[in-house]
Design a protein around this motif. Sequence first.
Motif, short mmCIF file in Angstrom:
data_model
loop_
_atom_site.label_atom_id
_atom_site.label_comp_id
_atom_site.label_asym_id
_atom_site.label_seq_id
_atom_site.Cartn_x
_atom_site.Cartn_y
_atom_site.Cartn_z
N VAL A 204 -1.83 9.83 -10.46
CA VAL A 204 -1.91 8.79 -11.13
C VAL A 204 -1.54 7.56 -10.39
O VAL A 204 -0.50 7.51 -9.69
CB VAL A 204 -0.96 9.07 -12.27
N ILE A 205 -2.40 6.44 -10.75
CA ILE A 205 -2.07 5.16 -9.99
C ILE A 205 -1.76 4.25 -10.97
O ILE A 205 -2.93 3.77 -11.87
CB ILE A 205 -3.08 4.90 -8.78
N ASP A 206 -0.59 3.87 -11.21
CA ASP A 206 -0.30 2.54 -12.54
C ASP A 206 -0.47 1.64 -11.50
O ASP A 206 0.59 1.16 -10.78
CB ASP A 206 0.97 3.04 -13.13
N ASN A 207 -1.34 0.55 -11.73
CA ASN A 207 -1.44 -0.65 -10.83
C ASN A 207 -1.05 -1.88 -11.66
O ASN A 207 -1.27 -2.97 -10.97
CB ASN A 207 -2.71 -0.75 -10.12
N SER A 208 -0.10 -1.50 -12.62
CA SER A 208 0.21 -2.70 -13.24
C SER A 208 1.15 -3.89 -12.23
O SER A 208 0.94 -5.01 -12.48
CB SER A 208 1.14 -2.58 -14.59
N ASP A 209 1.69 -3.31 -11.09
CA ASP A 209 2.45 -4.03 -10.34
C ASP A 209 2.10 -3.73 -9.08
O ASP A 209 2.74 -3.91 -8.13
CB ASP A 209 4.09 -4.05 -10.66
N LEU A 210 0.99 -3.31 -8.58
CA LEU A 210 0.37 -3.07 -7.40
C LEU A 210 -0.82 -4.22 -7.05
O LEU A 210 -1.39 -4.51 -7.85
CB LEU A 210 -0.13 -1.83 -7.19
N THR A 211 -0.68 -4.79 -5.76
CA THR A 211 -1.88 -5.53 -5.64
C THR A 211 -2.72 -4.87 -5.05
O THR A 211 -2.70 -3.55 -4.67
CB THR A 211 -1.25 -6.45 -4.09
N ARG A 212 -3.93 -5.31 -4.90
CA ARG A 212 -5.19 -4.52 -4.35
C ARG A 212 -4.87 -3.84 -3.06
O ARG A 212 -5.47 -2.71 -2.86
CB ARG A 212 -6.53 -5.38 -4.33
N GLU A 213 -4.35 -4.64 -2.31
CA GLU A 213 -3.87 -4.13 -0.84
C GLU A 213 -3.25 -2.77 -1.01
O GLU A 213 -3.36 -1.85 -0.29
CB GLU A 213 -3.61 -5.25 0.13
N GLU A 214 -2.02 -2.82 -1.80
CA GLU A 214 -0.98 -2.04 -1.79
C GLU A 214 -1.82 -0.61 -2.45
O GLU A 214 -1.56 0.72 -1.94
CB GLU A 214 -0.05 -2.22 -2.78
N GLN A 215 -2.41 -0.81 -3.42
CA GLN A 215 -3.12 0.33 -4.03
C GLN A 215 -4.31 0.99 -3.13
O GLN A 215 -4.34 2.23 -2.73
CB GLN A 215 -3.91 -0.29 -5.11
N PHE A 216 -4.97 0.15 -2.49
CA PHE A 216 -5.85 0.71 -1.40
C PHE A 216 -5.25 1.71 -0.28
O PHE A 216 -5.59 2.59 0.00
CB PHE A 216 -6.80 -0.57 -0.75
N THR A 217 -4.15 1.00 0.12
CA THR A 217 -3.38 1.76 1.04
C THR A 217 -2.84 2.93 0.65
O THR A 217 -2.95 4.01 1.48
CB THR A 217 -2.20 0.88 1.68
N LYS A 218 -2.40 3.08 -0.44
CA LYS A 218 -1.84 4.25 -0.95
C LYS A 218 -2.93 5.28 -0.97
O LYS A 218 -2.77 6.33 -0.54
CB LYS A 218 -1.37 3.81 -2.46
N VAL A 219 -4.11 4.83 -1.56
CA VAL A 219 -5.23 5.95 -1.91
C VAL A 219 -5.72 6.50 -0.51
O VAL A 219 -6.12 7.53 -0.32
CB VAL A 219 -6.26 5.54 -2.75
N LEU A 220 -5.90 5.30 0.24
CA LEU A 220 -6.64 5.86 1.61
C LEU A 220 -5.68 6.82 2.34
O LEU A 220 -6.11 7.80 3.08
CB LEU A 220 -6.62 4.49 2.49
N ALA A 221 -4.28 6.81 2.21
CA ALA A 221 -3.53 7.73 2.79
C ALA A 221 -3.65 9.16 2.02
O ALA A 221 -3.76 10.17 2.94
CB ALA A 221 -2.04 7.37 2.61
N LEU A 222 -4.16 9.28 0.78
CA LEU A 222 -4.37 10.26 0.26
C LEU A 222 -5.50 10.85 0.57
O LEU A 222 -5.81 12.05 0.99
CB LEU A 222 -4.57 10.14 -1.16
N VAL A 223 -6.71 10.09 0.81
CA VAL A 223 -8.10 10.42 1.44
C VAL A 223 -7.84 11.10 2.87
O VAL A 223 -8.53 12.02 3.06
CB VAL A 223 -8.94 9.33 1.42
N ASN A 224 -7.08 10.47 3.72
CA ASN A 224 -6.92 11.18 4.90
C ASN A 224 -6.33 12.23 5.18
O ASN A 224 -6.64 13.10 5.80
CB ASN A 224 -6.06 9.89 5.91
N GLN A 225 -5.38 12.50 4.13
CA GLN A 225 -4.75 13.80 4.09
C GLN A 225 -6.04 14.84 4.03
O GLN A 225 -5.71 16.00 4.39
CB GLN A 225 -3.85 14.07 2.92
N LYS A 226 -6.87 14.60 3.17
CA LYS A 226 -7.79 15.54 2.78
C LYS A 226 -9.04 15.76 3.66
O LYS A 226 -9.81 16.70 3.94
CB LYS A 226 -8.67 15.01 1.41
N ILE A 227 -9.39 14.69 4.43
CA ILE A 227 -10.41 14.70 5.21
C ILE A 227 -10.24 15.07 6.75
O ILE A 227 -11.04 15.37 7.58
CB ILE A 227 -11.36 13.29 5.38
N ARG A 228 -8.98 14.83 7.10
CA ARG A 228 -8.50 15.11 8.55
C ARG A 228 -8.22 16.68 8.78
O ARG A 228 -7.79 17.25 8.07
CB ARG A 228 -7.52 14.15 8.93
#
Length: 228
Positions: A204-228
Amino acid sequence: MKKIIIAIDGFSSTGKSTLAKQLAKELGYVYVDTGAMYRAVTYFAMQNHWVSEAHLDKEQVVQNLNKVQLRFQFNDVLGFAEMYLNGVNVEKEIRTLEVSQNVSRIAEISEVRAKLVQQQQEMGQDKGIVMDGRDIGTVVFPKAELKIFMTASAETRAQRRYQELLGKSQKVTYNEVLENVQQRDYIDTHRDDSPLVQAEDAVVIDNSDLTREEQFTKVLALVNQKIR
Ligand code: DC
């Protein structure tokens, strides 16, 4: 690196498509906006006067579904794929408040869902795809390697959508947009067929208080865990 399916679900105007586009660009994946498909079917029904705020001719919509041909075509200038309905680019037409006001009732029709879900599953056959919608992690790709569920307060979302519509010179009030967001939340979560629910294994990502960049960084880290 492994190619995966990234499913992004959540309430309307939570910035799903912004995140999905960022991810697709970064990873060289295909981005599919399934909301655009439901919107295009709605626009088709509106053109034929089968749906309006006051009425819905479900039978006509279902009987004529075979006349709806949907296609995404990548636009190099915009950097994303635009929606074509029966060969015509309807990207602008499907984003109006009128379409938003009718789309949830079209998306409740099981025959419409079955047709669109099948097309979406075909698009994901080779993986390497980011798809956003309401039922991607639960119905379309229940085995997606990464599932994100996005949320934010209704007021935050209405404010974002309002600014977006103003930017497109559409004459709307904030209250109209807020009402539409709340109505769609209700219908999307209460319909019988494939209601919007969080998949058990979604992050779950609640982005009420997240900037686009913060959100992107967070999710990209999750992606990297899956693809590497
Ligand atoms: O993401 P959007 O706001 O453009 O979606 C428009 C509508 O389509 C939304 O109110 C619910 C419906 N929808 C759906 O039922 N299932 C999907 N996978 C995507 C959208």
